[in-house]
Motif scaffolding. Structure first.
Motif, PDB file in Angstrom:
ATOM      1  N   HIS A  35       1.012  -1.261  -0.268  1.00  0.00           N
ATOM      2  CA  HIS A  35      -0.204   0.386   0.092  1.00  0.00           C
ATOM      3  C   HIS A  35       1.159   1.769  -0.243  1.00  0.00           C
ATOM      4  O   HIS A  35       0.286   2.467  -0.351  1.00  0.00           O
ATOM      5  CB  HIS A  35      -1.174  -0.525   1.113  1.00  0.00           C
ATOM      6  N   TYR A  73      -4.277   0.506  12.641  1.00  0.00           N
ATOM      7  CA  TYR A  73      -5.413   1.828  12.903  1.00  0.00           C
ATOM      8  C   TYR A  73      -4.475   3.419  12.545  1.00  0.00           C
ATOM      9  O   TYR A  73      -4.850   3.599  10.887  1.00  0.00           O
ATOM     10  CB  TYR A  73      -6.741   1.929  13.684  1.00  0.00           C
ATOM     11  N   CYS A  76      -3.281   2.176   8.908  1.00  0.00           N
ATOM     12  CA  CYS A  76      -4.004   2.239   7.983  1.00  0.00           C
ATOM     13  C   CYS A  76      -5.358   3.411   7.451  1.00  0.00           C
ATOM     14  O   CYS A  76      -5.395   3.710   5.992  1.00  0.00           O
ATOM     15  CB  CYS A  76      -5.386   1.312   7.903  1.00  0.00           C
ATOM     16  N   LYS A  77      -5.043   4.574   8.157  1.00  0.00           N
ATOM     17  CA  LYS A  77      -5.380   5.457   8.006  1.00  0.00           C
ATOM     18  C   LYS A  77      -4.571   6.742   7.066  1.00  0.00           C
ATOM     19  O   LYS A  77      -5.421   7.160   6.419  1.00  0.00           O
ATOM     20  CB  LYS A  77      -5.744   6.157   9.456  1.00  0.00           C
ATOM     21  N   ARG A  80      -5.099   5.428   4.156  1.00  0.00           N
ATOM     22  CA  ARG A  80      -5.935   4.780   3.214  1.00  0.00           C
ATOM     23  C   ARG A  80      -6.376   3.968   3.090  1.00  0.00           C
ATOM     24  O   ARG A  80      -7.288   3.874   2.010  1.00  0.00           O
ATOM     25  CB  ARG A  80      -6.565   6.232   1.780  1.00  0.00           C
ATOM     26  N   VAL A  81      -6.400   2.987   3.909  1.00  0.00           N
ATOM     27  CA  VAL A  81      -7.480   1.319   3.419  1.00  0.00           C
ATOM     28  C   VAL A  81      -7.813   1.186   4.859  1.00  0.00           C
ATOM     29  O   VAL A  81      -7.061   0.989   6.032  1.00  0.00           O
ATOM     30  CB  VAL A  81      -5.691   0.946   3.091  1.00  0.00           C
ATOM     31  N   GLU A  82      -8.769  -0.281   4.779  1.00  0.00           N
ATOM     32  CA  GLU A  82      -9.611  -0.339   6.206  1.00  0.00           C
ATOM     33  C   GLU A  82      -8.388  -1.187   6.645  1.00  0.00           C
ATOM     34  O   GLU A  82      -8.295  -2.143   5.875  1.00  0.00           O
ATOM     35  CB  GLU A  82     -10.924  -0.800   5.142  1.00  0.00           C
ATOM     36  N   PRO A  83      -8.546  -1.150   7.496  1.00  0.00           N
ATOM     37  CA  PRO A  83      -7.233  -2.183   8.169  1.00  0.00           C
ATOM     38  C   PRO A  83      -8.398  -3.699   8.403  1.00  0.00           C
ATOM     39  O   PRO A  83      -7.390  -4.580   8.618  1.00  0.00           O
ATOM     40  CB  PRO A  83      -8.246  -1.702  10.131  1.00  0.00           C
ATOM     41  N   ARG A  84      -9.745  -3.612   8.469  1.00  0.00           N
ATOM     42  CA  ARG A  84      -9.883  -5.413   8.213  1.00  0.00           C
ATOM     43  C   ARG A  84      -9.664  -6.116   6.906  1.00  0.00           C
ATOM     44  O   ARG A  84      -9.809  -6.924   6.645  1.00  0.00           O
ATOM     45  CB  ARG A  84     -12.007  -5.143   8.380  1.00  0.00           C
ATOM     46  N   ASP A  85      -9.498  -4.545   5.939  1.00  0.00           N
ATOM     47  CA  ASP A  85      -9.077  -4.913   4.335  1.00  0.00           C
ATOM     48  C   ASP A  85      -7.892  -6.365   4.305  1.00  0.00           C
ATOM     49  O   ASP A  85      -7.050  -6.898   4.271  1.00  0.00           O
ATOM     50  CB  ASP A  85      -9.061  -4.211   3.174  1.00  0.00           C
TER      51      ASP A  85
END
Length: 97
Positions: A35, A73, A76-77, A80-85
């Motif tokens: 990412h 978190y 990820c923030k 710009r990616v969801e932690p769950r993804d």
């Protein structure tokens, strides 16, 4: 006797997904690296954005660092990616038959 192994033996393969702890750290790191590279960011830039050191980012990406939920978190923030993804992608890489 290791009770975690006993508990695993009592469950069917359909009810449990086994993941090696070391592998999940490496897989999370690989996802973070992917990412970061998609955004064309250096480790230095990600470190600055997450208020971490470049060395911490390097260790995180290599899997040598056990990433905390809070740090996950934050990263990820910033990326710009969801932690769950990110976690789901990492888990898919490490599932054991």
């Amino acid at each position: 006797m290791d009770t975690s192994l006993t508990a695993d033996k009592q469950r069917t393969p359909d009810t449990i997904t086994r993941v090696k702890p070391i592998d999940i750290n490496k897989a999370l790191g690989a996802q973070i690296r992917a990412h970061r590279r998609r955004r064309r960011w250096s480790r230095k830039r990600l470190a600055k954005q997450t208020r971490s050191s470049k060395k911490a980012i390097m260790r995180m990406e290599s899997g040598a660092y056990r990433i905390t939920v809070r740090r996950l978190y934050v990263v990820c923030k910033v990326l710009r990616v969801e932690p769950r993804d990110l976690v789901a992608a990492a888990q898919a890489e490490t599932e054991i038959g």
